[in-house]
Scaffold this motif. Structure first.
Motif, mmCIF file in Angstrom:
data_model
loop_
_atom_site.group_PDB
_atom_site.id
_atom_site.type_symbol
_atom_site.label_atom_id
_atom_site.label_comp_id
_atom_site.label_asym_id
_atom_site.label_seq_id
_atom_site.Cartn_x
_atom_site.Cartn_y
_atom_site.Cartn_z
ATOM 1 N N TYR A 180 -18.753 -64.927 6.592
ATOM 2 C CA TYR A 180 -19.971 -65.754 6.472
ATOM 3 C C TYR A 180 -21.183 -64.956 5.992
ATOM 4 O O TYR A 180 -22.027 -65.476 5.276
ATOM 5 N N GLU A 184 -23.821 -65.910 3.069
ATOM 6 C CA GLU A 184 -25.276 -65.907 3.268
ATOM 7 C C GLU A 184 -25.966 -65.031 2.219
ATOM 8 O O GLU A 184 -27.003 -65.400 1.674
ATOM 9 N N GLU A 188 -28.745 -66.063 -0.469
ATOM 10 C CA GLU A 188 -30.063 -65.412 -0.571
ATOM 11 C C GLU A 188 -30.369 -65.061 -2.025
ATOM 12 O O GLU A 188 -31.478 -65.219 -2.507
ATOM 13 N N ARG A 214 -21.856 -74.661 10.055
ATOM 14 C CA ARG A 214 -22.595 -73.460 9.661
ATOM 15 C C ARG A 214 -22.779 -73.411 8.139
ATOM 16 O O ARG A 214 -23.869 -73.126 7.633
ATOM 17 N N LYS A 217 -25.246 -76.172 7.079
ATOM 18 C CA LYS A 217 -26.639 -75.817 7.417
ATOM 19 C C LYS A 217 -27.190 -74.815 6.394
ATOM 20 O O LYS A 217 -28.310 -74.949 5.909
ATOM 21 N N LEU A 218 -26.352 -73.847 6.096
ATOM 22 C CA LEU A 218 -26.757 -72.801 5.145
ATOM 23 C C LEU A 218 -27.029 -73.420 3.766
ATOM 24 O O LEU A 218 -28.049 -73.140 3.135
ATOM 25 N N LYS A 221 -30.148 -75.567 3.769
ATOM 26 C CA LYS A 221 -31.364 -74.732 3.853
ATOM 27 C C LYS A 221 -31.803 -74.288 2.450
ATOM 28 O O LYS A 221 -32.989 -74.150 2.166
ATOM 29 N N HIS A 222 -30.815 -74.102 1.583
ATOM 30 C CA HIS A 222 -31.130 -73.655 0.223
ATOM 31 C C HIS A 222 -31.173 -74.817 -0.775
ATOM 32 O O HIS A 222 -31.157 -74.586 -1.986
#
Ligand SMILES: Cc1ncc(COP(=O)(O)O)c(C=O)c1O
Length: 431
Positions: A180, A184, A188, A214, A217-218, A221-222
């Motif tokens: 994970y 992430e 980024e 998870r 959500k990630l 978020k982006h």
């Protein structure tokens, strides 16, 4: 997991056939095995069938469910649409609640229609909305080929380069499982270029069950859309699709859902999109309002929820097979199934570890929460000949190049004794 925890986990199991027999005796789900046709060898002996991850076995009840529709068709002809015992017009609705229960969704979020890869495309028509700056798609590096081909073709369809537009979430050098932190890190760096994250909920090769919540959500978020291919998850693990927040998911019904080769697929669209009429989609008369569908000549009026993505009137014979299987799932419940599954696969893992063979490595996660029933066994210095030997010995498993045997003890019809005998046979073959 700490070494001591591992010991405790292992100590729940014992070597020897007596333990397997005792577990089968104590297993309240063992009665369901008899509700399935177990394939036999030429001498009439039951084979050890461990490929429910590829094609689930046929419930004995399937024939009568299909025969019911054949009889109604013979006796009623077109009137069967409304007069059949299970009328054909709303037939797909008979599947919705059970299917929603299995994948952890609300009925409005689920529909059975088309086939898996077709559904994936239909979902991308609506949810992959690339712009000149945000158009990339992430998949896991070892995604099932059909998923990879589908997303590549979507990139090309929108005028993008499929190599440049596709980002692979890879396992680290020397590792098999995706990590994970790496996802992430990709987000980024590239988050604002990515339009869609499309991951296999349970990876077909490693058996890794991803944390759908998870990842969702990630992605959100982006600012990305998040979808899952749950072909290896539906009927195998608790997917909790609604709570995951995923935008969409697709799965087939011929693996753990035992509905026959090439059977219809499932589709999930999260409730928050249920009434969004602005979403672009491909449509047909089955996505149109049921009340006015047969008035014809009406302006298109899309159905709310996942049903609004249907196109055609569905194949009832295939749906009858799905109904036969879902009726069994209704009786057992996905919770009880996954409980047994963890025990059964844990036992399988224990026996494989007890072989003490340096040539064997289980690449599926050790944590029961991160896998379903499948274990992927990497056999060093082996080729398909080893798998052929295993098949000759009466074990139906599958081989995935370059060196992995996939085995799925399915809690609905596999026993602890199946697992015991499989490992005994593997031991012989390895020696
Ligand atoms: C993970 C996954 N995705 C896609 C497919 C392709 O499914 P279909 O041929 O039903 O479109 C499969 C088939 O086994 C699969 O396992």
């Amino acid at each position: 997991m700490l070494e001591t925890e591992k010991q405790i986990k292992l100590s729940n199991y014992q070597l020897g056939i007596d333990f397997a027999k005792q577990q089968d005796q104590e297993d309240e789900l063992s009665v369901y095995r008899n509700q399935f046709h177990i394939p036999k060898d030429a001498n009439g002996n039951e084979l050890i069938y461990l490929t429910g991850n590829s094609l689930g076995l046929q419930p004995k009840s399937t024939k009568s469910y299909i025969n019911q529709e054949l009889e109604d068709w013979a006796n009623l002809g077109v009137e069967g649409h409304t007069e059949a015992k299970n009328p054909w017009l709303p037939y797909h609705e008979f599947l919705t609640e059970s299917m929603a229960e299995i994948v952890g969704a609300k009925p409005i979020e689920v529909v059975v229609m088309n086939t898996l890869t077709a559904n994936l495309h239909f979902m991308m028509v609506s949810f992959y909305k690339p712009t000149q700056t945000r158009y990339k798609i992430i998949i896991e590096a070892d995604a099932f080929p059909s998923d990879k081909y589908a997303v590549e073709s979507q990139l090309r369809h929108h005028g993008f380069d499929d190599k440049e537009g596709l980002i692979l979430w890879k396992a680290r050098e020397g590792e098999e499982l995706a990590n994970y932190e790496d996802l992430e890190a990709i987000m980024e760096t590239h988050g604002n270029e990515i339009a869609l994250i499309m991951i296999g909920g349970v990876n077909y090769y490693t058996g890794q069950f991803f944390d759908l919540k998870r990842i969702t959500k990630l992605g959100h978020k982006h600012g990305c859309v998040v979808g899952f291919d749950c072909a290896h998850g539906a009927g195998n693990v608790e997917l909790n699709l609604h709570d995951s927040g995923a935008d969409f998911a697709v799965w087939c019904t011929y693996k753990y859902l035992n509905s026959g080769p090439g059977s219809l697929a499932g589709c999930f669209v999260h409730e928050r999109h249920a009434y969004d009429k602005t979403l672009n989609r491909f449509t047909g008369w089955w996505s149109h309002n049921k009340q006015t569908r047969f008035n014809m000549r009406h302006e298109f009026d899309v159905l709310p929820g996942a049903e609004g993505w249907q196109l055609s009137n569905p194949p009832i014979l295939s749906m009858a097979a799905i109904k036969a299987s879902l009726d069994i799932f209704n009786k057992v419940g996905i919770k009880k199934l996954t409980e047994k599954s963890k025990k059964l696969t844990g036992y399988f893992e224990f026996l494989l570890q007890q072989l003490g063979s340096e040539n064997i490595k289980i690449i599926t996660p050790n944590n029961p929460e991160e896998r379903g029933c499948q274990l992927s066994i990497q056999v060093k210095n082996a080729d398909k000949a080893l798998h052929d030997e295993l098949t000759k010995a009466g074990v139906i498993s599958d081989w995935r190049e370059p060196d992995v045997i996939r085995c799925a003890p399915v809690p609905l019809y596999n026993s602890f004794q199946d697992v015991y005998h499989m490992v005994e046979k593997l031991k012989k073959v390895l020696n």
